[in-house]
Design a protein around this motif. Structure first.
Motif, PDB file in Angstrom:
ATOM      1  N   GLY A  97      -2.687  25.659  36.649  1.00 43.80           N
ATOM      2  CA  GLY A  97      -2.105  24.667  35.764  1.00 43.80           C
ATOM      3  C   GLY A  97      -0.658  24.329  36.035  1.00 43.80           C
ATOM      4  N   LEU A  98      -0.033  25.012  37.003  1.00 44.85           N
ATOM      5  CA  LEU A  98       1.387  24.767  37.260  1.00 44.85           C
ATOM      6  C   LEU A  98       1.646  23.397  37.865  1.00 44.85           C
ATOM      7  CD1 LEU A  98       2.774  28.184  38.574  1.00 44.85           C
ATOM      8  CD2 LEU A  98       3.440  26.972  36.492  1.00 44.85           C
ATOM      9  N   ASP A  99       0.708  22.907  38.690  1.00 48.96           N
ATOM     10  CA  ASP A  99       0.913  21.615  39.354  1.00 48.96           C
ATOM     11  C   ASP A  99       1.114  20.492  38.338  1.00 48.96           C
ATOM     12  OD1 ASP A  99       0.703  22.819  41.782  1.00 48.96           O
ATOM     13  OD2 ASP A  99      -1.370  22.211  42.170  1.00 48.96           O
ATOM     14  N   ALA A 100       0.306  20.515  37.268  1.00 48.65           N
ATOM     15  CA  ALA A 100       0.427  19.472  36.242  1.00 48.65           C
ATOM     16  C   ALA A 100       1.775  19.547  35.542  1.00 48.65           C
ATOM     17  CB  ALA A 100      -0.703  19.604  35.220  1.00 48.65           C
ATOM     18  N   LEU A 101       2.243  20.768  35.280  1.00 50.48           N
ATOM     19  CA  LEU A 101       3.540  20.931  34.616  1.00 50.48           C
ATOM     20  C   LEU A 101       4.678  20.537  35.544  1.00 50.48           C
ATOM     21  CD1 LEU A 101       5.190  21.850  32.196  1.00 50.48           C
ATOM     22  CD2 LEU A 101       5.082  24.191  33.074  1.00 50.48           C
ATOM     23  N   VAL A 102       4.584  20.914  36.811  1.00 50.79           N
ATOM     24  CA  VAL A 102       5.628  20.570  37.782  1.00 50.79           C
ATOM     25  C   VAL A 102       5.775  19.060  37.912  1.00 50.79           C
ATOM     26  CG1 VAL A 102       6.202  20.589  40.242  1.00 50.79           C
ATOM     27  CG2 VAL A 102       5.511  22.705  39.101  1.00 50.79           C
ATOM     28  N   SER A 103       4.648  18.346  37.955  1.00 48.69           N
ATOM     29  CA  SER A 103       4.725  16.888  38.078  1.00 48.69           C
ATOM     30  C   SER A 103       5.314  16.249  36.832  1.00 48.69           C
ATOM     31  CB  SER A 103       3.331  16.311  38.355  1.00 48.69           C
ATOM     32  OG  SER A 103       2.464  16.541  37.254  1.00 48.69           O
ATOM     33  N   LEU A 104       5.101  16.895  35.680  1.00 49.43           N
ATOM     34  CA  LEU A 104       5.598  16.331  34.429  1.00 49.43           C
ATOM     35  C   LEU A 104       7.099  16.542  34.288  1.00 49.43           C
ATOM     36  CD1 LEU A 104       3.650  16.488  31.112  1.00 49.43           C
ATOM     37  CD2 LEU A 104       6.122  16.685  31.109  1.00 49.43           C
ATOM     38  N   VAL A 105       7.604  17.714  34.709  1.00 51.10           N
ATOM     39  CA  VAL A 105       9.035  18.014  34.548  1.00 51.10           C
ATOM     40  C   VAL A 105       9.788  17.840  35.862  1.00 51.10           C
ATOM     41  CG1 VAL A 105       8.521  19.632  32.686  1.00 51.10           C
ATOM     42  CG2 VAL A 105       8.779  20.495  35.030  1.00 51.10           C
ATOM     43  N   GLY A 106       9.191  17.191  36.834  1.00 52.36           N
ATOM     44  CA  GLY A 106       9.802  17.058  38.151  1.00 52.36           C
ATOM     45  C   GLY A 106      10.972  16.098  38.222  1.00 52.36           C
ATOM     46  N   SER A 107      11.291  15.456  37.124  1.00 51.41           N
ATOM     47  CA  SER A 107      12.464  14.580  37.092  1.00 51.41           C
ATOM     48  C   SER A 107      13.158  14.775  35.751  1.00 51.41           C
ATOM     49  CB  SER A 107      12.064  13.114  37.259  1.00 51.41           C
ATOM     50  OG  SER A 107      11.219  12.695  36.197  1.00 51.41           O
ATOM     51  N   GLY A 108      14.450  14.533  35.717  1.00 52.14           N
ATOM     52  CA  GLY A 108      15.197  14.698  34.484  1.00 52.14           C
ATOM     53  C   GLY A 108      15.455  16.157  34.159  1.00 52.14           C
ATOM     54  N   THR A 109      15.801  16.393  32.893  1.00 53.86           N
ATOM     55  CA  THR A 109      16.132  17.737  32.422  1.00 53.86           C
ATOM     56  C   THR A 109      15.100  18.191  31.404  1.00 53.86           C
ATOM     57  OG1 THR A 109      18.499  17.371  32.738  1.00 53.86           O
ATOM     58  CG2 THR A 109      17.868  19.138  31.244  1.00 53.86           C
ATOM     59  N   SER A 110      14.603  19.409  31.566  1.00 50.34           N
ATOM     60  CA  SER A 110      13.635  19.979  30.638  1.00 50.34           C
ATOM     61  C   SER A 110      14.224  21.236  30.014  1.00 50.34           C
ATOM     62  CB  SER A 110      12.327  20.335  31.361  1.00 50.34           C
ATOM     63  OG  SER A 110      11.763  19.191  31.977  1.00 50.34           O
ATOM     64  N   VAL A 111      13.982  21.434  28.720  1.00 51.88           N
ATOM     65  CA  VAL A 111      14.394  22.668  28.056  1.00 51.88           C
ATOM     66  C   VAL A 111      13.137  23.444  27.699  1.00 51.88           C
ATOM     67  CG1 VAL A 111      14.491  21.612  25.750  1.00 51.88           C
ATOM     68  CG2 VAL A 111      15.776  23.706  26.207  1.00 51.88           C
ATOM     69  N   LEU A 112      13.174  24.749  27.950  1.00 56.33           N
ATOM     70  CA  LEU A 112      12.029  25.622  27.725  1.00 56.33           C
ATOM     71  C   LEU A 112      12.260  26.390  26.428  1.00 56.33           C
ATOM     72  CD1 LEU A 112       9.361  26.564  28.932  1.00 56.33           C
ATOM     73  CD2 LEU A 112      10.639  28.202  30.329  1.00 56.33           C
ATOM     74  N   LEU A 113      11.351  26.199  25.464  1.00 58.53           N
ATOM     75  CA  LEU A 113      11.514  26.755  24.126  1.00 58.53           C
ATOM     76  C   LEU A 113      10.323  27.620  23.760  1.00 58.53           C
ATOM     77  CD1 LEU A 113      12.401  23.299  22.607  1.00 58.53           C
ATOM     78  CD2 LEU A 113      14.083  25.107  22.987  1.00 58.53           C
ATOM     79  N   GLY A 114      10.519  28.526  22.816  1.00 62.99           N
ATOM     80  CA  GLY A 114       9.418  29.348  22.343  1.00 62.99           C
ATOM     81  C   GLY A 114       9.905  30.683  21.830  1.00 62.99           C
ATOM     82  N   GLN A 115       8.986  31.430  21.215  1.00 59.82           N
ATOM     83  CA  GLN A 115       9.309  32.751  20.714  1.00 59.82           C
ATOM     84  C   GLN A 115       9.432  33.763  21.850  1.00 59.82           C
ATOM     85  OE1 GLN A 115       5.943  32.837  17.699  1.00 59.82           O
ATOM     86  NE2 GLN A 115       7.526  33.897  16.546  1.00 59.82           N
ATOM     87  N   SER A 116      10.037  34.898  21.550  1.00 57.79           N
ATOM     88  CA  SER A 116      10.048  36.003  22.508  1.00 57.79           C
ATOM     89  C   SER A 116       8.605  36.426  22.771  1.00 57.79           C
ATOM     90  CB  SER A 116      10.834  37.187  21.939  1.00 57.79           C
ATOM     91  OG  SER A 116      12.171  36.827  21.699  1.00 57.79           O
ATOM     92  N   GLY A 117       8.291  36.670  24.021  1.00 55.51           N
ATOM     93  CA  GLY A 117       6.938  37.065  24.380  1.00 55.51           C
ATOM     94  C   GLY A 117       6.024  35.902  24.700  1.00 55.51           C
TER      95      GLY A 117
END
Length: 364
Positions: A189-209
């Motif tokens: 599933g990484l390819d789909a995410l890479v293509s989506l965030v491959g331009s601009g700035t992305s922030v990674l959010l979520g709980q610990s773990g």
């Protein structure tokens, strides 16, 4: 002084463009350097410039206001030299991810600036908390960024039918938001995410773990973030990321990794809540009364949708909860709204008391 073409060549991978160059023009004549903040800690920050990464003090920029401090993702004007070297100002932010602070005052804390995509990481190692997903999405929409939900640790759900149901549950709670399943451990599933965030700035959010650091390493293609195993008992992890770091991605774009967020309080996020619950907002337009609270009013299209099964009760409960929370945060700085809320509470209390007395009358 570094030439404009050299600045573009060096800073373009971090998001520098013509608009940022125009915004920086007044500071160029002062001999200041443009750069992007890649890390902030203890009143100082690392700034990537055309000449490399500089360490600078942020005290020159209003330090007592949590909404005006320098944060990761800011484009700044920094002094070319000096000991200490200072950030003089930051350029007007295009977007800002803000949550409420834990203080009793109504204050916002900015977590990341100039973000195009807000990637909400949700672990499949534990039971889905759809209410928390909706809370993250409300803040993401309010920031001006495009939210994305990434269900991590998908390898722990080997049954494709079960996985499909989990994805559907999240999609129902995230209208208009891409929902991806990823196993950073196996690369699925990484390819789909890479293509989506491959331009601009992305922030990674979520709980610990939630697997953010593992996901960040997979996207960057290197072990840049420390990773610790989540506890088996509840799937929670330690804060392996303690600061917000801006990392260039080999496929293009940049990623801001954040510490695990235990608390994600809303801060003036009314429009964000509305976007998360867009189906409720659309139904509300059909209510008989324009100020319908969707509780007991006649001709309420929202309650009718609940009765027919078209709208899950959980969604309406979550919508009410987030709207009340946001209204209260806003009311802390708005005396008129505070007064209106108190009057509304008194009215509802009186209605409830009258209903109870009417029931007692029937019983007697």
């Amino acid at each position: 002084m570094t030439s404009s073409s050299a600045v573009f060549t060096a800073l373009a991978p971090y998001g520098w463009d013509d608009a940022w160059a125009d915004a920086f023009t007044p500071y160029e004549s002062e001999g200041l350097l443009p750069g992007r903040v890649v890390r902030v800690d203890r009143g100082q920050c690392d700034v990537v410039t055309a000449g490399g990464v500089l360490r600078a003090d942020t005290a020159f920029v209003t330090p007592h206001d949590p909404m005006r401090v320098v944060c990761t993702g800011d484009w700044v004007a920094v002094e070319p030299g000096g000991n200490p070297r200072y950030v003089r100002t930051y350029l007007p932010r295009r977007t800002a991810f803000v949550r409420s602070t834990s203080s009793k005052r109504s204050e916002g804390q900015i977590l990341a600036a100039n973000v195009d995509h807000a990637v909400v990481a949700v672990s499949l190692a534990v039971e889905l908390d759809l209410g928390r997903v909706e809370r993250f999405l409300a803040l993401a929409w309010e920031s001006g960024a495009q939210p994305v939900v990434v269900l991590t640790k998908a390898d722990l759900v080997p049954d494709p039918v079960v996985l499909a149901h989990l994805v559907q549950d999240v999609e129902t709670s995230a209208p208009g938001v891409p929902v991806l399943t990823v196993s950073a451990l196996h690369g699925d599933g990484l390819d789909a995410l890479v293509s989506l965030v491959g331009s601009g700035t992305s922030v990674l959010l979520g709980q610990s773990g939630a697997g953010k650091s593992t996901l960040a390493n997979a996207l960057v293609g290197d072990d840049v973030m420390d990773v610790q195993a989540a506890r088996d008992v509840d799937g929670k992890g330690r804060h392996t990321t303690t600061t917000r770091n801006l990392l260039p991605l080999p496929s293009g774009g940049v990623l801001i990794d954040t510490p695990g967020l235990r608390g994600v309080g809303l801060f003036d996020a009314g429009s964000g809540v509305g976007q998360v619950f867009s189906e409720i907002e659309e139904l509300a337009e059909q209510c008989r009364f324009h100020d319908c609270a969707h509780e007991r009013e006649p001709g309420c299209a929202v309650l009718a949708a609940v009765d027919s099964g078209d709208l899950p009760v959980r969604r309406l409960d979550s919508y009410r909860k987030l709207m009340r929370e946001n209204q209260w945060i806003v009311a802390k700085t708005d005396a008129r709204l505070r007064s209106e809320i108190r009057k509304d509470w008194k009215r509802k209390g009186a209605e409830g008391k009258a209903a109870m007395e009417a029931k007692r009358g029937r019983w007697n």
